[in-house]
Write a protein that holds these residues in place. Structure first.
Motif, PDB file in Angstrom:
ATOM      1  N   LYS A 158      45.677  31.378 109.120  1.00  0.00           N
ATOM      2  CA  LYS A 158      45.699  30.009 108.619  1.00  0.00           C
ATOM      3  C   LYS A 158      47.131  29.643 108.245  1.00  0.00           C
ATOM      4  N   MET A 159      47.536  28.419 108.585  1.00  0.00           N
ATOM      5  CA  MET A 159      48.882  27.965 108.253  1.00  0.00           C
ATOM      6  C   MET A 159      49.007  27.752 106.748  1.00  0.00           C
ATOM      7  N   SER A 160      50.063  28.338 106.167  1.00  0.00           N
ATOM      8  CA  SER A 160      50.311  28.184 104.734  1.00  0.00           C
ATOM      9  C   SER A 160      51.758  28.548 104.443  1.00  0.00           C
ATOM     10  N   ASP A 161      52.370  27.849 103.487  1.00  0.00           N
ATOM     11  CA  ASP A 161      53.742  28.192 103.115  1.00  0.00           C
ATOM     12  C   ASP A 161      53.784  29.310 102.077  1.00  0.00           C
ATOM     13  N   THR A 162      52.604  29.749 101.620  1.00  0.00           N
ATOM     14  CA  THR A 162      52.505  30.874 100.688  1.00  0.00           C
ATOM     15  C   THR A 162      51.762  32.014 101.372  1.00  0.00           C
ATOM     16  N   ILE A 163      52.406  33.168 101.484  1.00  0.00           N
ATOM     17  CA  ILE A 163      51.773  34.274 102.197  1.00  0.00           C
ATOM     18  C   ILE A 163      50.668  34.915 101.361  1.00  0.00           C
ATOM     19  N   ALA A 164      49.618  35.329 102.036  1.00  0.00           N
ATOM     20  CA  ALA A 164      48.512  36.054 101.407  1.00  0.00           C
ATOM     21  C   ALA A 164      47.620  36.591 102.516  1.00  0.00           C
ATOM     22  N   CYS A 165      46.889  37.629 102.185  1.00  0.00           N
ATOM     23  CA  CYS A 165      45.893  38.166 103.111  1.00  0.00           C
ATOM     24  C   CYS A 165      44.552  38.156 102.387  1.00  0.00           C
ATOM     25  N   HIS A 166      43.633  37.336 102.875  1.00  0.00           N
ATOM     26  CA  HIS A 166      42.307  37.230 102.273  1.00  0.00           C
ATOM     27  C   HIS A 166      41.325  38.074 103.082  1.00  0.00           C
ATOM     28  N   ILE A 167      40.568  38.878 102.382  1.00  0.00           N
ATOM     29  CA  ILE A 167      39.607  39.782 103.012  1.00  0.00           C
ATOM     30  C   ILE A 167      38.212  39.421 102.516  1.00  0.00           C
ATOM     31  N   TYR A 168      37.298  39.212 103.452  1.00  0.00           N
ATOM     32  CA  TYR A 168      35.920  38.877 103.105  1.00  0.00           C
ATOM     33  C   TYR A 168      34.985  39.900 103.743  1.00  0.00           C
ATOM     34  N   VAL A 169      34.011  40.352 102.977  1.00  0.00           N
ATOM     35  CA  VAL A 169      32.943  41.190 103.518  1.00  0.00           C
ATOM     36  C   VAL A 169      31.642  40.460 103.244  1.00  0.00           C
ATOM     37  N   ILE A 170      30.939  40.102 104.321  1.00  0.00           N
ATOM     38  CA  ILE A 170      29.739  39.283 104.198  1.00  0.00           C
ATOM     39  C   ILE A 170      28.618  39.898 105.029  1.00  0.00           C
ATOM     40  N   PRO A 171      27.368  39.582 104.705  1.00  0.00           N
ATOM     41  CA  PRO A 171      26.282  40.039 105.582  1.00  0.00           C
ATOM     42  C   PRO A 171      26.370  39.316 106.922  1.00  0.00           C
ATOM     43  N   SER A 172      26.100  40.013 107.995  1.00  0.00           N
ATOM     44  CA  SER A 172      26.223  39.415 109.330  1.00  0.00           C
ATOM     45  C   SER A 172      25.314  38.209 109.509  1.00  0.00           C
ATOM     46  N   THR A 173      24.221  38.162 108.761  1.00  0.00           N
ATOM     47  CA  THR A 173      23.288  37.040 108.870  1.00  0.00           C
ATOM     48  C   THR A 173      23.896  35.735 108.370  1.00  0.00           C
ATOM     49  N   GLN A 174      25.006  35.817 107.609  1.00  0.00           N
ATOM     50  CA  GLN A 174      25.642  34.613 107.074  1.00  0.00           C
ATOM     51  C   GLN A 174      26.973  34.315 107.767  1.00  0.00           C
ATOM     52  N   LEU A 175      27.154  34.870 108.953  1.00  0.00           N
ATOM     53  CA  LEU A 175      28.407  34.668 109.683  1.00  0.00           C
ATOM     54  C   LEU A 175      28.635  33.198 110.015  1.00  0.00           C
ATOM     55  N   SER A 176      27.586  32.483 110.401  1.00  0.00           N
ATOM     56  CA  SER A 176      27.745  31.066 110.754  1.00  0.00           C
ATOM     57  C   SER A 176      28.204  30.256 109.543  1.00  0.00           C
ATOM     58  N   ASP A 177      27.705  30.603 108.348  1.00  0.00           N
ATOM     59  CA  ASP A 177      28.148  29.916 107.132  1.00  0.00           C
ATOM     60  C   ASP A 177      29.627  30.175 106.884  1.00  0.00           C
ATOM     61  N   PHE A 178      30.024  31.433 107.046  1.00  0.00           N
ATOM     62  CA  PHE A 178      31.428  31.777 106.827  1.00  0.00           C
ATOM     63  C   PHE A 178      32.335  31.028 107.794  1.00  0.00           C
ATOM     64  N   MET A 179      31.969  30.983 109.071  1.00  0.00           N
ATOM     65  CA  MET A 179      32.803  30.310 110.068  1.00  0.00           C
ATOM     66  C   MET A 179      32.895  28.812 109.782  1.00  0.00           C
ATOM     67  N   TYR A 180      31.827  28.238 109.257  1.00  0.00           N
ATOM     68  CA  TYR A 180      31.863  26.820 108.887  1.00  0.00           C
ATOM     69  C   TYR A 180      32.864  26.601 107.754  1.00  0.00           C
TER      70      TYR A 180
END
Length: 215
Positions: free
Chosen positions: A186-208
């Motif tokens: 994701k474009m941002s002028d502040t560096i960071a690495c975001h890590i998410y662990v989610i159930p695969s059944t909620q992948l569509s929600d995450f992508m939204y």
């Protein structure tokens, strides 16, 4: 008989030796007359190896001797890993979210012990019980721009320490039929690495959420 202070001094001497090696590694580059890019590249890698090793060693030694505050209802446990390194939370959706205030290192470097140690400590210090998923999706989202990014190509980024850190804690195993992995930017002028662990059944929600910048 050796006291705690004697033991501490002995272990701090070991930390000191690690720091001296780090300084020596820096000196080898700053004083080098070599014109070889390969030689300089190797010595730069040695600096990272030694500095990360010194940092992780200091963390482990110092943590054993810090004064732990007594627990009471109004007391929140002090975090060893401050917001300088990263943050962790279990979201309202029941997902794990880790924010690292750095980007992924280059996979050609043999060292990533600092990131591995930071991840492990954040997981151990989480205020809430970590969710356990039968089948999970691991999303790694780097925030950076063209000016502050460090590793340009996705296939050159070192991320394998992340599934290793969550294996056994949030998913039984990181084999291919239990853990799916996605790497995003994701474009941002502040560096960071975001890590998410989610159930695969909620992948569509995450992508939204991700595509609409709602995370």
């Amino acid at each position: 008989m050796m006291t705690n202070m004697d033991t501490l001094k002995k272990e701090l001497k070991y930390v000191q030796e690690k720091l001296i090696r780090s300084i020596q590694a820096v000196s080898r580059v700053s004083m080098s007359e070599s014109k070889s890019e390969q030689v300089i590249d190797k010595r730069l890698g040695d600096i990272l190896d030694n500095v990360e090793s010194a940092c992780v060693t200091a963390r482990c030694v110092i943590d054993r001797y810090r004064i732990m505050q007594p627990f009471n209802e109004g007391f929140k446990k002090e975090k060893i890993i401050s917001k300088v390194a990263g943050e962790i939370e279990v979201t309202a959706e029941g997902w794990l979210h880790i924010k690292l205030n750095t980007l992924l290192p280059n996979c050609r470097f043999k060292t990533n012990s600092y990131v591995q140690d930071t991840l492990t400590r954040l997981l151990e210090e989480c205020d809430k019980p970590l969710p356990m998923f039968e089948h999970a999706f691991l999303a790694i989202v780097e925030h950076c721009d063209y000016e502050n990014r460090e590793v340009y190509d996705q296939d050159n980024k070192s991320w394998k320490m992340i599934p290793n850190a969550i294996k056994g804690r949030m998913v039984k195993d990181d084999e291919q039929f239990r853990l799916d992995i996605g790497l995003f930017s994701k474009m941002s002028d502040t560096i960071a690495c975001h890590i998410y662990v989610i159930p695969s059944t909620q992948l569509s929600d995450f992508m939204y959420y991700l595509s609409n910048n709602l995370l």
